[in-house]
Design a protein around this motif. Structure first.
Motif, mmCIF file in Angstrom:
data_model
loop_
_atom_site.group_PDB
_atom_site.id
_atom_site.type_symbol
_atom_site.label_atom_id
_atom_site.label_comp_id
_atom_site.label_asym_id
_atom_site.label_seq_id
_atom_site.Cartn_x
_atom_site.Cartn_y
_atom_site.Cartn_z
ATOM 1 N N LYS A 1 10.649 11.235 13.822
ATOM 2 C CA LYS A 1 9.581 12.042 13.224
ATOM 3 C C LYS A 1 8.878 11.264 12.111
ATOM 4 O O LYS A 1 7.646 11.318 11.971
ATOM 5 N N MET A 2 9.656 10.536 11.316
ATOM 6 C CA MET A 2 9.065 9.712 10.250
ATOM 7 C C MET A 2 8.182 8.626 10.849
ATOM 8 O O MET A 2 7.098 8.329 10.337
ATOM 9 N N PHE A 3 8.638 8.043 11.962
ATOM 10 C CA PHE A 3 7.848 7.023 12.648
ATOM 11 C C PHE A 3 6.538 7.615 13.160
ATOM 12 O O PHE A 3 5.463 7.017 13.007
ATOM 13 N N GLU A 4 6.607 8.813 13.735
ATOM 14 C CA GLU A 4 5.401 9.455 14.259
ATOM 15 C C GLU A 4 4.415 9.777 13.138
ATOM 16 O O GLU A 4 3.205 9.587 13.283
ATOM 17 N N GLU A 5 4.919 10.250 12.008
ATOM 18 C CA GLU A 5 4.049 10.542 10.870
ATOM 19 C C GLU A 5 3.365 9.280 10.356
ATOM 20 O O GLU A 5 2.175 9.288 10.021
ATOM 21 N N GLU A 6 4.117 8.191 10.310
ATOM 22 C CA GLU A 6 3.537 6.916 9.872
ATOM 23 C C GLU A 6 2.478 6.442 10.861
ATOM 24 O O GLU A 6 1.406 5.955 10.468
ATOM 25 N N LEU A 7 2.758 6.600 12.158
ATOM 26 C CA LEU A 7 1.796 6.211 13.186
ATOM 27 C C LEU A 7 0.520 7.034 13.079
ATOM 28 O O LEU A 7 -0.594 6.487 13.119
ATOM 29 N N ARG A 8 0.651 8.340 12.922
ATOM 30 C CA ARG A 8 -0.526 9.207 12.771
ATOM 31 C C ARG A 8 -1.339 8.821 11.548
ATOM 32 O O ARG A 8 -2.578 8.784 11.585
ATOM 33 N N ARG A 9 -0.653 8.524 10.463
ATOM 34 C CA ARG A 9 -1.343 8.152 9.221
ATOM 35 C C ARG A 9 -2.133 6.857 9.413
ATOM 36 O O ARG A 9 -3.302 6.757 9.006
ATOM 37 N N ASN A 10 -1.527 5.878 10.079
ATOM 38 C CA ASN A 10 -2.211 4.600 10.276
ATOM 39 C C ASN A 10 -3.390 4.720 11.238
ATOM 40 O O ASN A 10 -4.431 4.080 11.045
ATOM 41 N N ILE A 11 -3.245 5.541 12.272
ATOM 42 C CA ILE A 11 -4.363 5.741 13.205
ATOM 43 C C ILE A 11 -5.491 6.505 12.521
ATOM 44 O O ILE A 11 -6.680 6.214 12.738
ATOM 45 N N THR A 12 -5.152 7.470 11.678
ATOM 46 C CA THR A 12 -6.167 8.207 10.928
ATOM 47 C C THR A 12 -6.972 7.259 10.044
ATOM 48 O O THR A 12 -8.209 7.332 9.986
ATOM 49 N N LEU A 13 -6.284 6.351 9.378
ATOM 50 C CA LEU A 13 -6.978 5.362 8.547
ATOM 51 C C LEU A 13 -7.864 4.464 9.408
ATOM 52 O O LEU A 13 -8.986 4.116 9.012
ATOM 53 N N PHE A 14 -7.386 4.100 10.576
ATOM 54 C CA PHE A 14 -8.145 3.262 11.502
ATOM 55 C C PHE A 14 -9.396 3.987 12.000
ATOM 56 O O PHE A 14 -10.498 3.422 12.037
ATOM 57 N N GLN A 15 -9.234 5.261 12.352
ATOM 58 C CA GLN A 15 -10.334 6.015 12.931
ATOM 59 C C GLN A 15 -11.361 6.464 11.894
ATOM 60 O O GLN A 15 -12.560 6.458 12.155
ATOM 61 N N PHE A 16 -10.886 6.896 10.725
ATOM 62 C CA PHE A 16 -11.771 7.547 9.768
ATOM 63 C C PHE A 16 -11.863 6.826 8.427
ATOM 64 O O PHE A 16 -12.692 7.180 7.591
ATOM 65 N N GLY A 17 -11.006 5.863 8.188
ATOM 66 C CA GLY A 17 -11.028 5.154 6.926
ATOM 67 C C GLY A 17 -10.422 5.941 5.783
ATOM 68 O O GLY A 17 -10.531 5.547 4.621
ATOM 69 N N GLN A 18 -9.804 7.067 6.103
ATOM 70 C CA GLN A 18 -9.164 7.861 5.057
ATOM 71 C C GLN A 18 -8.137 8.779 5.713
ATOM 72 O O GLN A 18 -8.121 8.969 6.913
ATOM 73 N N GLU A 19 -7.259 9.333 4.884
ATOM 74 C CA GLU A 19 -6.248 10.267 5.371
ATOM 75 C C GLU A 19 -6.743 11.690 5.196
ATOM 76 O O GLU A 19 -7.504 11.995 4.271
ATOM 77 N N TYR A 20 -6.261 12.581 6.072
ATOM 78 C CA TYR A 20 -6.639 13.998 6.000
ATOM 79 C C TYR A 20 -5.394 14.832 5.778
ATOM 80 O O TYR A 20 -4.331 14.519 6.238
#
Length: 250
Positions: A231-250
């Motif tokens: 779950k921690m890995f998935e959260e980290e992956l989502r966070r990094n993809i969010t930064l990649f896609q939008f340049g910021q976290e939501y």
């Protein structure tokens, strides 16, 4: 100690017909960086190679499949979707001691066979084929691939708007947040969510992660601890993809 790992090999559909080969290569390199930076909870090795291919090796039986799913959900070029051959099993080496570009383990061969199986089907309705190495009965492998076939077909049948909502929901996990972000009503988002079978796509992926987690040998960690790390890995992956896609976290 033997290490539980998974591997994927990614290719891009009709990459030779891509209008700008350099653009595709740069896009894949960006994904390589996203994956490489997702290393806080799981060791990982990834390489963009041979033009339109990425190979990734990561700790945990569900991990490679999870990365593959998130890449599919958030892929920009819908006419040139990625497809993945995935395998998992036990290795003697530590990931940080492996040169992934030249590593020739049987897991790579299994992932390559799975990838080639899809490549040969020009009318494929599937984006991932899994070919595990250890402790899997043929019936279990068949069941996993049936789920993957359903998931792939559902995604490929989505409209552009439904695919957009899938991408946003995979990262934000809230229809209300999505509605606020793109300036639409929650009911509009809910309509796309339902018509695009997004709940079933996400649920089938989570079922597969659960199956693979149960198959992972218990070494130092028990199942509960493996689930927590995953779950921690998935959260980290989502966070990094969010930064990649939008340049910021939501």
């Amino acid at each position: 100690m033997r290490n539980a790992v998974s591997v994927f090999i990614l290719d891009v559909t009709d990459s030779s017909k891509f209008k700008n080969g350099l653009e595709l290569s740069e896009y894949l390199s960006k994904w390589q960086n996203v994956i490489a930076n997702t290393n806080g909870t799981r060791k990982i090795a990834v390489k963009h190679r041979m033009g339109d291919e990425i190979i990734c090796l990561v700790e945990g039986y569900p991990s490679a499949l999870m990365i593959a799913n998130y890449m599919i959900y958030n892929w920009e070029y819908q006419d040139h979707m990625p497809y993945f051959g995935v395998s998992c099993g036990l290795i003697e080496e530590e990931i940080d001691q492996i040169n992934i570009e030249t590593w020739n383990n049987i897991l790579v061969k299994n992932a390559r066979l799975a990838n080639d199986k899809m490549k040969e089907n020009k009318n494929r309705k599937k984006l991932i084929e899994i070919n595990p190495l250890n402790d899997n009965e043929n019936s279990e492998i068949e069941l996993m691939n049936i789920l993957l076939q359903f998931q792939g077909a559902a995604i490929l049948e989505q409209t552009a708007k439904q695919r957009e909502i899938l991408a946003l929901f995979s990262l934000l996990r809230s229809q209300k947040t999505i509605a606020a972000r793109i300036g639409k009503s929650t009911s509009t988002i809910s309509g796309h969510y339902t018509a695009g079978k997004i709940d079933l796509i996400i649920e089938s992926a989570e079922s597969l992660y659960h199956i693979l987690t149960l198959k992972e040998p218990l070494s130092i960690m028990g199942n509960n601890q493996i689930n927590t790390v995953q779950k921690m890995f998935e959260e980290e992956l989502r966070r990094n993809i969010t930064l990649f896609q939008f340049g910021q976290e939501y």
